[in-house]
Design a protein around this motif. Structure first.
Motif, PDB file in Angstrom:
ATOM      1  N   ILE A  50      32.268   2.709 -19.370  1.00  0.00           N
ATOM      2  CA  ILE A  50      33.159   1.549 -19.341  1.00  0.00           C
ATOM      3  C   ILE A  50      32.361   0.253 -19.180  1.00  0.00           C
ATOM      4  O   ILE A  50      32.695  -0.770 -19.783  1.00  0.00           O
ATOM      5  CB  ILE A  50      34.195   1.704 -18.213  1.00  0.00           C
ATOM      6  CG1 ILE A  50      35.205   2.801 -18.581  1.00  0.00           C
ATOM      7  CG2 ILE A  50      34.920   0.386 -17.958  1.00  0.00           C
ATOM      8  CD1 ILE A  50      36.300   3.029 -17.577  1.00  0.00           C
ATOM      9  N   LEU A  51      31.289   0.328 -18.393  1.00  0.00           N
ATOM     10  CA  LEU A  51      30.435  -0.855 -18.237  1.00  0.00           C
ATOM     11  C   LEU A  51      29.817  -1.259 -19.575  1.00  0.00           C
ATOM     12  O   LEU A  51      29.728  -2.448 -19.907  1.00  0.00           O
ATOM     13  CB  LEU A  51      29.341  -0.573 -17.199  1.00  0.00           C
ATOM     14  CG  LEU A  51      28.497  -1.784 -16.801  1.00  0.00           C
ATOM     15  CD1 LEU A  51      29.388  -2.879 -16.216  1.00  0.00           C
ATOM     16  CD2 LEU A  51      27.405  -1.392 -15.811  1.00  0.00           C
ATOM     17  N   ASN A  52      29.404  -0.278 -20.353  1.00  0.00           N
ATOM     18  CA  ASN A  52      28.891  -0.568 -21.693  1.00  0.00           C
ATOM     19  C   ASN A  52      29.927  -1.315 -22.520  1.00  0.00           C
ATOM     20  O   ASN A  52      29.609  -2.297 -23.197  1.00  0.00           O
ATOM     21  CB  ASN A  52      28.504   0.730 -22.414  1.00  0.00           C
ATOM     22  CG  ASN A  52      27.208   1.316 -21.884  1.00  0.00           C
ATOM     23  OD1 ASN A  52      26.444   0.639 -21.200  1.00  0.00           O
ATOM     24  ND2 ASN A  52      26.965   2.577 -22.204  1.00  0.00           N
ATOM     25  N   LEU A  53      31.158  -0.839 -22.477  1.00  0.00           N
ATOM     26  CA  LEU A  53      32.228  -1.475 -23.254  1.00  0.00           C
ATOM     27  C   LEU A  53      32.475  -2.897 -22.757  1.00  0.00           C
ATOM     28  O   LEU A  53      32.664  -3.826 -23.548  1.00  0.00           O
ATOM     29  CB  LEU A  53      33.517  -0.652 -23.157  1.00  0.00           C
ATOM     30  CG  LEU A  53      33.456   0.761 -23.759  1.00  0.00           C
ATOM     31  CD1 LEU A  53      34.749   1.512 -23.503  1.00  0.00           C
ATOM     32  CD2 LEU A  53      33.165   0.685 -25.255  1.00  0.00           C
ATOM     33  N   LYS A  54      32.454  -3.083 -21.446  1.00  0.00           N
ATOM     34  CA  LYS A  54      32.667  -4.411 -20.868  1.00  0.00           C
ATOM     35  C   LYS A  54      31.564  -5.371 -21.291  1.00  0.00           C
ATOM     36  O   LYS A  54      31.818  -6.499 -21.696  1.00  0.00           O
ATOM     37  CB  LYS A  54      32.708  -4.326 -19.342  1.00  0.00           C
ATOM     38  CG  LYS A  54      34.048  -3.900 -18.782  1.00  0.00           C
ATOM     39  CD  LYS A  54      34.063  -3.972 -17.258  1.00  0.00           C
ATOM     40  CE  LYS A  54      35.442  -3.622 -16.738  1.00  0.00           C
ATOM     41  NZ  LYS A  54      35.454  -3.473 -15.261  1.00  0.00           N
ATOM     42  N   ASN A  55      30.329  -4.910 -21.172  1.00  0.00           N
ATOM     43  CA  ASN A  55      29.187  -5.765 -21.500  1.00  0.00           C
ATOM     44  C   ASN A  55      29.198  -6.216 -22.956  1.00  0.00           C
ATOM     45  O   ASN A  55      28.608  -7.240 -23.297  1.00  0.00           O
ATOM     46  CB  ASN A  55      27.876  -5.035 -21.197  1.00  0.00           C
ATOM     47  CG  ASN A  55      27.640  -4.904 -19.702  1.00  0.00           C
ATOM     48  OD1 ASN A  55      28.193  -5.675 -18.913  1.00  0.00           O
ATOM     49  ND2 ASN A  55      26.835  -3.937 -19.312  1.00  0.00           N
ATOM     50  N   ARG A  56      29.854  -5.461 -23.806  1.00  0.00           N
ATOM     51  CA  ARG A  56      29.905  -5.825 -25.224  1.00  0.00           C
ATOM     52  C   ARG A  56      31.266  -6.368 -25.618  1.00  0.00           C
ATOM     53  O   ARG A  56      31.590  -6.468 -26.805  1.00  0.00           O
ATOM     54  CB  ARG A  56      29.542  -4.615 -26.087  1.00  0.00           C
ATOM     55  CG  ARG A  56      28.126  -4.159 -25.844  1.00  0.00           C
ATOM     56  CD  ARG A  56      27.773  -2.907 -26.627  1.00  0.00           C
ATOM     57  NE  ARG A  56      26.455  -2.406 -26.251  1.00  0.00           N
ATOM     58  CZ  ARG A  56      25.345  -2.755 -26.882  1.00  0.00           C
ATOM     59  NH1 ARG A  56      25.368  -3.586 -27.872  1.00  0.00           N
ATOM     60  NH2 ARG A  56      24.193  -2.241 -26.494  1.00  0.00           N
ATOM     61  N   ASN A  57      32.064  -6.700 -24.609  1.00  0.00           N
ATOM     62  CA  ASN A  57      33.401  -7.268 -24.867  1.00  0.00           C
ATOM     63  C   ASN A  57      34.243  -6.397 -25.791  1.00  0.00           C
ATOM     64  O   ASN A  57      34.902  -6.905 -26.701  1.00  0.00           O
ATOM     65  CB  ASN A  57      33.269  -8.676 -25.459  1.00  0.00           C
ATOM     66  CG  ASN A  57      32.843  -9.684 -24.410  1.00  0.00           C
ATOM     67  OD1 ASN A  57      33.382  -9.715 -23.299  1.00  0.00           O
ATOM     68  ND2 ASN A  57      31.856 -10.490 -24.741  1.00  0.00           N
ATOM     69  N   ILE A  61      42.282  -4.152 -27.450  1.00  0.00           N
ATOM     70  CA  ILE A  61      42.817  -3.348 -28.552  1.00  0.00           C
ATOM     71  C   ILE A  61      42.227  -3.790 -29.884  1.00  0.00           C
ATOM     72  O   ILE A  61      41.809  -2.959 -30.688  1.00  0.00           O
ATOM     73  CB  ILE A  61      44.348  -3.472 -28.562  1.00  0.00           C
ATOM     74  CG1 ILE A  61      44.864  -3.004 -27.199  1.00  0.00           C
ATOM     75  CG2 ILE A  61      44.943  -2.699 -29.730  1.00  0.00           C
ATOM     76  CD1 ILE A  61      46.171  -2.324 -27.166  1.00  0.00           C
ATOM     77  N   ASP A  62      42.177  -5.079 -30.089  1.00  0.00           N
ATOM     78  CA  ASP A  62      41.677  -5.596 -31.367  1.00  0.00           C
ATOM     79  C   ASP A  62      40.224  -5.223 -31.619  1.00  0.00           C
ATOM     80  O   ASP A  62      39.875  -4.746 -32.704  1.00  0.00           O
ATOM     81  CB  ASP A  62      41.827  -7.122 -31.415  1.00  0.00           C
ATOM     82  CG  ASP A  62      43.283  -7.543 -31.541  1.00  0.00           C
ATOM     83  OD1 ASP A  62      44.107  -6.668 -31.903  1.00  0.00           O
ATOM     84  OD2 ASP A  62      43.590  -8.709 -31.257  1.00  0.00           O
ATOM     85  N   SER A  63      39.369  -5.444 -30.608  1.00  0.00           N
ATOM     86  CA  SER A  63      37.942  -5.167 -30.825  1.00  0.00           C
ATOM     87  C   SER A  63      37.701  -3.676 -31.001  1.00  0.00           C
ATOM     88  O   SER A  63      36.876  -3.268 -31.816  1.00  0.00           O
ATOM     89  CB  SER A  63      37.119  -5.715 -29.662  1.00  0.00           C
ATOM     90  OG  SER A  63      37.604  -5.242 -28.435  1.00  0.00           O
ATOM     91  N   LEU A  64      38.436  -2.855 -30.261  1.00  0.00           N
ATOM     92  CA  LEU A  64      38.271  -1.412 -30.410  1.00  0.00           C
ATOM     93  C   LEU A  64      38.800  -0.940 -31.758  1.00  0.00           C
ATOM     94  O   LEU A  64      38.268  -0.010 -32.362  1.00  0.00           O
ATOM     95  CB  LEU A  64      38.982  -0.676 -29.272  1.00  0.00           C
ATOM     96  CG  LEU A  64      38.274  -0.724 -27.911  1.00  0.00           C
ATOM     97  CD1 LEU A  64      39.134  -0.100 -26.840  1.00  0.00           C
ATOM     98  CD2 LEU A  64      36.924  -0.025 -27.988  1.00  0.00           C
ATOM     99  N   PHE A  65      39.844  -1.612 -32.224  1.00  0.00           N
ATOM    100  CA  PHE A  65      40.440  -1.210 -33.498  1.00  0.00           C
ATOM    101  C   PHE A  65      39.471  -1.444 -34.654  1.00  0.00           C
ATOM    102  O   PHE A  65      39.396  -0.642 -35.579  1.00  0.00           O
ATOM    103  CB  PHE A  65      41.732  -1.986 -33.753  1.00  0.00           C
ATOM    104  CG  PHE A  65      42.453  -1.556 -34.996  1.00  0.00           C
ATOM    105  CD1 PHE A  65      43.129  -0.341 -35.043  1.00  0.00           C
ATOM    106  CD2 PHE A  65      42.456  -2.364 -36.129  1.00  0.00           C
ATOM    107  CE1 PHE A  65      43.794   0.068 -36.186  1.00  0.00           C
ATOM    108  CE2 PHE A  65      43.121  -1.960 -37.291  1.00  0.00           C
ATOM    109  CZ  PHE A  65      43.787  -0.748 -37.319  1.00  0.00           C
ATOM    110  N   SER A  66      38.736  -2.539 -34.565  1.00  0.00           N
ATOM    111  CA  SER A  66      37.824  -2.857 -35.674  1.00  0.00           C
ATOM    112  C   SER A  66      36.435  -2.256 -35.498  1.00  0.00           C
ATOM    113  O   SER A  66      35.577  -2.418 -36.360  1.00  0.00           O
ATOM    114  CB  SER A  66      37.725  -4.378 -35.838  1.00  0.00           C
ATOM    115  OG  SER A  66      37.501  -4.999 -34.603  1.00  0.00           O
ATOM    116  N   LEU A  67      36.213  -1.582 -34.395  1.00  0.00           N
ATOM    117  CA  LEU A  67      34.900  -0.966 -34.153  1.00  0.00           C
ATOM    118  C   LEU A  67      34.837   0.430 -34.793  1.00  0.00           C
ATOM    119  O   LEU A  67      35.725   1.244 -34.573  1.00  0.00           O
ATOM    120  CB  LEU A  67      34.662  -0.858 -32.644  1.00  0.00           C
ATOM    121  CG  LEU A  67      33.294  -0.360 -32.199  1.00  0.00           C
ATOM    122  CD1 LEU A  67      32.229  -1.414 -32.482  1.00  0.00           C
ATOM    123  CD2 LEU A  67      33.306  -0.006 -30.711  1.00  0.00           C
ATOM    124  N   PRO A  68      33.808   0.691 -35.574  1.00  0.00           N
ATOM    125  CA  PRO A  68      33.652   2.025 -36.170  1.00  0.00           C
ATOM    126  C   PRO A  68      33.564   3.093 -35.089  1.00  0.00           C
ATOM    127  O   PRO A  68      32.961   2.852 -34.040  1.00  0.00           O
ATOM    128  CB  PRO A  68      32.334   1.923 -36.944  1.00  0.00           C
ATOM    129  CG  PRO A  68      32.138   0.468 -37.188  1.00  0.00           C
ATOM    130  CD  PRO A  68      32.743  -0.232 -36.009  1.00  0.00           C
TER     131      PRO A  68
END
Length: 220
Positions: A50-57, A61-68
């Motif tokens: 989760i820290l990894n996800l936070k550090n990369r913003n 929902i939007d950013s996760l949706f467009s992330l491969p």
DNA sequence: CACCAGGCAAGTA
DNA sequence: TACTTGCATGGT
């Protein structure tokens, strides 16, 4: 095994461990992500992911949706099963986007029974994950059952091997008042007790439930 | 080295 | 229906 034992168990655990302040997350979305990442996985490893996800913003929902999904998998590696979990997170995000305009408040407007079925329809979300989301993200009075719950109740003679998820859930719900704060705290305390005292071996030592006069057998 | 961690889905008989 | 297996990193 009655409700009296469950209330007694709750009071003993609360007195021993104190309030657990669950779920450890800043947003509803973070709770939902955490429920998937912690499937059969140590929470410490989930925190790293989760820290990894936070550090990369990436905690939106939007950013996760467009992330491969392959990129997502790399970010959540520390949580283990990262390929499976990346796809499961994607399934969740896509579901919210495609059925609820990517809007969590729209999803959480639904009545509990229906919402539960909606969550269970997502590949990667089973009974415990769905109920964790219902209780800790949506704030519904749903009791969460996990492996610790099975193990502890079995060791204290309140359940059997074949006892199902829903039977255990009924046991709690039927003997407790339908209280979100109570369900929240109780499940968190059971996990805390499980982590500290109820490992498979070397059986429960110094368990706060010893006061019951029951010597828990080493089983599983 | 072995064992475990806040499950779930898919495969087999 | 009732088992079994794959998934995987990181801590003890």
């Amino acid at each position: 095994m009655t409700g009296k034992n469950l209330i007694e168990m709750y009071n003993l655990l609360l007195n021993y461990f104190g309030p657990q302040n669950w779920w450890p997350a800043d947003t509803e979305l973070e709770v939902m992500i955490g429920t998937i990442l912690t499937q059969n996985t140590n929470w410490k490893n989930v925190e790293k992911a989760i820290l990894n996800l936070k550090n990369r913003n990436l905690l939106s929902i939007d950013s996760l949706f467009s992330l491969p999904v392959s990129s997502l998998a790399q970010e959540i590696r520390p949580a283990g099963y990262y390929n499976v979990k990346a796809q499961r997170l994607k399934n969740l995000i896509e579901f919210i986007v495609e059925h609820y305009e990517g809007n969590l408040s729209l999803l959480f407007r639904i009545e509990t029974r229906t919402l539960r079925k909606e969550l269970l329809s997502i590949n990667g979300i089973g009974p415990e994950t769905a109920d964790s989301i219902l209780l800790y993200a949506a704030g519904r009075p749903v009791f969460v059952i996990d492996t610790y719950t099975h193990r502890i109740l079995k060791r204290h003679g309140m359940s059997e091997d074949q006892t199902t998820y829903y039977e255990l859930q009924s046991l709690f719900v039927n003997h407790l008042s339908e209280d979100v704060a109570l369900f929240n705290e109780f499940h968190a305390l059971i996990v805390q007790a499980g982590k500290n005292f109820c490992r498979r071996k070397p059986q429960c030592l110094r368990c706060p439930l010893e006061e019951w006069g029951i010597v828990p057998p080493a089983i599983d």
